[in-house]
Design an enzyme around this catalytic site. Structure first.
Site, mmCIF file in Angstrom:
data_model
loop_
_atom_site.group_PDB
_atom_site.id
_atom_site.type_symbol
_atom_site.label_atom_id
_atom_site.label_comp_id
_atom_site.label_asym_id
_atom_site.label_seq_id
_atom_site.Cartn_x
_atom_site.Cartn_y
_atom_site.Cartn_z
ATOM 1 N N LYS A 43 -16.450 -4.136 34.187
ATOM 2 C CA LYS A 43 -16.437 -2.918 35.006
ATOM 3 C C LYS A 43 -17.249 -3.096 36.280
ATOM 4 O O LYS A 43 -17.049 -2.376 37.247
ATOM 5 C CB LYS A 43 -16.950 -1.721 34.211
ATOM 6 C CG LYS A 43 -18.423 -1.766 33.885
ATOM 7 C CD LYS A 43 -18.864 -0.532 33.133
ATOM 8 C CE LYS A 43 -20.295 -0.573 32.743
ATOM 9 N NZ LYS A 43 -21.253 -0.851 33.765
ATOM 10 N N ASP A 44 -18.149 -4.070 36.307
ATOM 11 C CA ASP A 44 -18.993 -4.294 37.478
ATOM 12 C C ASP A 44 -18.544 -5.484 38.319
ATOM 13 O O ASP A 44 -19.141 -5.761 39.352
ATOM 14 C CB ASP A 44 -20.449 -4.518 37.050
ATOM 15 C CG ASP A 44 -21.033 -3.287 36.384
ATOM 16 O OD1 ASP A 44 -20.737 -2.173 36.854
ATOM 17 O OD2 ASP A 44 -21.779 -3.433 35.408
#
Length: 110
Positions: A43-44
């Protein structure tokens, strides 16, 4: 290794560098031979990877439903009165809401 994104908790991510902030320092360390490998939540990870880095694998995603973790209780009903419950922030609204509000704004103000 802790990054600035891990340490600055009192500001919104958009104020301190955006999504790539969590991985930028890891990429610099990797490309500078300070570390051999980096592991991070997808997600990052930005859409575009810096030259010289690869994404060799992605593990199958686990069940994403909420979980209950407590050092003493086995369920929510087992918590003592006054217990503090922590939870992640809600997910951002779906993209179509942006268009809905944009349309309303445009319609009423122009």
């Amino acid at each position: 290794m802790k990054t600035q994104g891990d340490m600055i908790l009192d500001k919104a991510l958009s104020e301190i560098g955006g999504k790539g902030l969590f991985t930028k320092e890891l990429d610099v360390a990797l490309l500078g031979d300070e570390v051999d490998i980096c592991v991070h939540s997808m997600k990052d990870v930005p859409t575009w990877l810096p030259d010289g880095t690869v994404l060799p694998c992605m593990l199958e995603r686990e069940d994403t439903r909420d979980v209950f973790i407590s050092p003493s209780a086995t369920s929510l009903s087992g918590l003592k009165d006054g217990s503090v419950i922590g939870s992640p922030p809600p997910p951002p609204p779906p993209f179509f809401f942006f268009f809905f509000f944009f349309f309303l704004f445009f319609f009423f103000f122009f």
